[in-house]
Write an enzyme that holds these catalytic residues in place. Structure first.
Site, short mmCIF file in Angstrom:
data_model
loop_
_atom_site.label_atom_id
_atom_site.label_comp_id
_atom_site.label_asym_id
_atom_site.label_seq_id
_atom_site.Cartn_x
_atom_site.Cartn_y
_atom_site.Cartn_z
N LYS A 116 50.69 34.60 -60.57
CA LYS A 116 49.82 35.01 -59.45
C LYS A 116 48.47 34.31 -59.53
CE LYS A 116 52.21 38.65 -57.49
NZ LYS A 116 52.28 39.89 -56.77
N LYS A 199 61.99 33.22 -57.73
CA LYS A 199 62.46 34.52 -57.22
C LYS A 199 62.06 34.70 -55.75
CE LYS A 199 59.10 38.19 -57.65
NZ LYS A 199 58.84 39.58 -57.78
N LYS A 202 58.20 38.92 -51.56
CA LYS A 202 57.83 39.34 -50.21
C LYS A 202 56.56 38.68 -49.71
CE LYS A 202 56.84 43.97 -51.55
NZ LYS A 202 55.83 43.99 -52.64
#
Ligand code: ATP
Ligand code: LTN
Length: 334
Positions: A116, A199, A202
């Site tokens: 992130k 992965k 969303k």
């Protein structure tokens, strides 16, 4: 046995975007299987979501949406505790205490933090760094025994266990040390349709990389048809065919078929037919959930009553653990 205390399940999903079939297959779909035998708490973790900048109106809207999806997927707010993290102050309060029992070095090793930080290089805030500690607080507050999550969260459950053990060693038994529940091999790891080595997430800005739980049938089929696959034409699982392998995993989750059955079904048919079938299977399971979801979302007053009643139930349980922790560490109470 009759009055033996039930074990507790806790899990959470961030309202940080429209949920994907990764969230559904890796987490949400598994939640309802515990509700008969365990005391279950399923939380909308809005405080975690703000570790990445969120638009306030969207965050508010998505918080209702995730709660409505919990219910649409079969969770009963009379039975399980379905609530919003920021409505129970004890999460942040225990989070602070646990910050003081978590090492800089161990947080630096978290792969989600590294990922992130790369994706949000202009906003590597302290909340992103201490994210796993707030997650540990979520779980430990309710003395959870089991935490159903996708494969990507395994490391966060491990650090939760380490924090719990560390605290218990210093102050005596205080927290239940939780176990992860990861449905290995079947949906615990759904990959991106555009880059099958990553992965499905969303918050991916590439809409073609993700299939959303609320996408309509045509959109689902279109996205699966566009999914990146290799140049071959044989539907078969192999190391050099990660795209097809991912679609086989998804198809298997929605139909219950094994790899052998899928390979036999599409022998000699090519990728096009297979991809359409994946889209149809996905839409067949999610269609009825979407119908329920739409009705629930239209009834804001009902969702608000669920939030209110359930956060009171959660707060009552959380307060018990927090008081115990405060007492053990030497905070005064008057
Ligand atoms: P974000 O993109 O905002 O980081 P996310 O899509 O990773 O979000 P979370 O809210 O962090 O979703 O995760 C909710 C649950 O869904 C977790 O249990 C997580 O393990 C699971 N999950 C998320 N993505 C996948 C995936 N691709 N495959 C399987 N499980 C997943
Ligand atoms: N970190 C999780 C979301 C999450 C969670 C939790 C999951 C926050 N608190 C407690 C299980 C238990 C994620 O990013 N998927």
């Amino acid at each position: 046995m009759e009055n033996e205390k039930k074990k507790t399940v806790f899990s959470g999903i961030q309202p940080s975007g429209n949920l994907t079939i990764g969230n559904y297959l890796g987490a949400l779909r598994n939640f309802s299987q515990f509700t008969d035998e365990y005391d279950c708490l399923y939380c909308v973790v809005d405080q975690h979501a703000i570790t990445v900048r969120q638009d306030p109106a969207e965050l508010r809207r998505r918080t209702y949406e995730v709660l409505a999806l919990y219910i649409a997927c079969g969770l009963d707010p009379e039975k399980s505790i379905l609530y919003v993290q920021s409505h129970v102050p004890a999460h942040a309060q225990l989070g602070w205490v646990l910050d003081c029992f978590t090492m800089f070095g161990e947080l630096s090793r978290m792969t989600q933090f590294k990922d992130k930080s790369q994706k949000n290089a202009d906003n590597i805030n302290a909340g992103l760094f201490t994210y796993p500690v707030l997650m540990a607080a979520d779980i430990l507050l309710y003395q959870a025994d089991l935490v159903p999550v996708g494969e990507d969260q395994k490391q966060h459950i491990e650090i939760t266990r380490d924090i719990a053990n560390r605290f218990n060693q210093v102050y005596g038994p205080t927290f239940t040390v939780p176990e992860p529940f990861i449905k290995s091999g079947s949906g615990a790891k759904v990959q991106s349709l555009a880059e099958p080595e990553k992965k499905m997430s969303k918050s991916d800005p590439n809409e073609n990389a993700v299939v959303r739980v609320l996408d309509d049938k045509d959109t689902m089929i279109r996205k699966f048809r566009r999914a990146v696959t290799d140049s071959g034409s044989e539907v078969r699982r192999a190391d050099d065919k990660p795209g097809i392998g991912n679609l086989m995993t998804i198809y298997s989750c929605f139909t219950g078929k094994t790899d052998e059955q899928i390979e036999a079904e599409f022998a000699g048919k090519g990728y096009g037919d297979f991809k359409t079938a994946v889209g149809e299977a996905c839409a067949a399971e999610l269609g009825p959930i979407q119908e329920k979801y739409k009705k629930l979302l239209a009834d804001k007053a009902y969702l608000e009553s669920v939030m209110k009643n359930n956060s009171a139930r959660a707060a009552y349980l959380a307060r018990k653990t927090l008081s115990k922790v405060y007492r053990k560490i030497g905070f005064t109470s008057v």
